[in-house]
Design a protein around this motif. Structure first.
Motif, PDB file in Angstrom:
ATOM      1  N   MET A   1      68.928  23.247-118.661  1.00  0.00           N
ATOM      2  CA  MET A   1      68.046  22.694-117.641  1.00  0.00           C
ATOM      3  C   MET A   1      68.731  22.812-116.284  1.00  0.00           C
ATOM      4  N   THR A   2      67.967  23.228-115.310  1.00  0.00           N
ATOM      5  CA  THR A   2      68.501  23.290-113.957  1.00  0.00           C
ATOM      6  C   THR A   2      68.161  22.010-113.230  1.00  0.00           C
ATOM      7  N   PRO A   3      68.967  21.630-112.235  1.00  0.00           N
ATOM      8  CA  PRO A   3      68.708  20.384-111.524  1.00  0.00           C
ATOM      9  C   PRO A   3      67.320  20.308-110.899  1.00  0.00           C
ATOM     10  N   SER A   4      66.713  21.442-110.563  1.00  0.00           N
ATOM     11  CA  SER A   4      65.389  21.405-109.947  1.00  0.00           C
ATOM     12  C   SER A   4      64.321  20.924-110.925  1.00  0.00           C
ATOM     13  N   LYS A  54      55.584   4.766-115.932  1.00  0.00           N
ATOM     14  CA  LYS A  54      55.795   5.452-114.656  1.00  0.00           C
ATOM     15  C   LYS A  54      56.297   6.871-114.907  1.00  0.00           C
ATOM     16  N   ALA A  55      57.256   7.013-115.815  1.00  0.00           N
ATOM     17  CA  ALA A  55      57.765   8.352-116.150  1.00  0.00           C
ATOM     18  C   ALA A  55      56.682   9.195-116.817  1.00  0.00           C
ATOM     19  N   LYS A  56      55.959   8.613-117.751  1.00  0.00           N
ATOM     20  CA  LYS A  56      54.940   9.349-118.516  1.00  0.00           C
ATOM     21  C   LYS A  56      53.829   9.868-117.624  1.00  0.00           C
ATOM     22  N   THR A  57      53.406   9.071-116.651  1.00  0.00           N
ATOM     23  CA  THR A  57      52.334   9.493-115.747  1.00  0.00           C
ATOM     24  C   THR A  57      52.738  10.750-114.975  1.00  0.00           C
ATOM     25  N   HIS A  62      53.896  17.275-115.136  1.00  0.00           N
ATOM     26  CA  HIS A  62      55.052  18.186-115.031  1.00  0.00           C
ATOM     27  C   HIS A  62      55.785  18.229-116.373  1.00  0.00           C
ATOM     28  N   PRO A  63      55.152  18.779-117.424  1.00  0.00           N
ATOM     29  CA  PRO A  63      55.706  18.694-118.777  1.00  0.00           C
ATOM     30  C   PRO A  63      56.967  19.524-119.029  1.00  0.00           C
ATOM     31  N   LYS A 113      60.450  17.008-122.666  1.00  0.00           N
ATOM     32  CA  LYS A 113      59.613  17.452-123.794  1.00  0.00           C
ATOM     33  C   LYS A 113      60.311  17.266-125.139  1.00  0.00           C
ATOM     34  N   ASN A 114      61.641  17.187-125.141  1.00  0.00           N
ATOM     35  CA  ASN A 114      62.378  17.068-126.391  1.00  0.00           C
ATOM     36  C   ASN A 114      63.034  15.716-126.616  1.00  0.00           C
ATOM     37  N   GLN A 115      62.975  14.834-125.635  1.00  0.00           N
ATOM     38  CA  GLN A 115      63.766  13.618-125.747  1.00  0.00           C
ATOM     39  C   GLN A 115      63.162  12.495-124.901  1.00  0.00           C
TER      40      GLN A 115
END
Length: 188
Positions: A1-4, A54-57, A62-63, A113-115
């Protein structure tokens, strides 16, 4: 994963500032989740749920990203103190907190998506006995009106704090060291 691929689901300038200690690149997208839909009364379960939603919304839009959602509340004797609605509400909160030890709970959800990682960091904060004049002067500033419990520990509200037991940054709304430890699992 990249920081962006990292998104902070918050409009809080304090959370942005603290996340910069961990990641140099991330997006900030405030969550549009309606907090009033959650009716949980247990402080820790409440902030855990709010952080998740809040995170889920934001994640739903942005999946491919890793999204961090947070929420912070203050509680005293089972009563939850969120962000004050107006000056009188802020005054009432500070009167109740005056001379007492309260609990600040910050719930965090890190969602990809994985965690999914969720946790709550609790910190005990004890206030000095506050005079009516101190409360009035403080409530005439802008500080109390975007903070749980009507005070900012990193600003003039710090003058009320006799002691703290726990994570100072959690009281600011973002337990940066704990978030950093969890993000290591994401190969940061």
């Amino acid at each position: 994963m990249t920081p962006s691929n990292l998104i902070l689901a918050s409009r809080s300038p304090r959370r942005v500032e603290l996340l910069k200690l961990i990641a140099s690149q991330f997006e900030t997208i405030p969550s549009q989740f309606d907090e009033s839909t959650i009716t949980i009364t247990n402080p820790n379960e409440l902030v855990k749920a709010l952080g998740y939603y809040k995170a889920k919304t934001v994640f739903d839009e942005h999946p491919q990203a890793t999204v961090i959602g947070c929420d912070t509340i203050v509680s005293l004797d089972g009563e939850v103190f969120g962000i004050p609605k107006d000056k009188q509400h802020a005054v009432d909160m500070l009167r109740k907190l005056s001379g007492k030890t309260h609990l600040v709970s910050t719930g965090v959800c890190i969602l990809s998506k994985n965690q999914v990682d969720q946790f709550v960091v609790e910190t005990k904060v004890t206030f000095y006995k506050l005079s009516e004049e101190e409360i009035e002067v403080y409530c005439n500033t802008k500080e109390p009106f975007d903070k749980a419990g009507a005070y900012g520990i990193q600003e003039k509200g710090s003058l009320f704090v006799e002691s703290i037991e726990g994570d100072y940054f959690s009281v600011m709304g973002f337990p940066v060291a704990k978030v950093n430890q969890v993000l290591k699992q994401y190969k940061w």
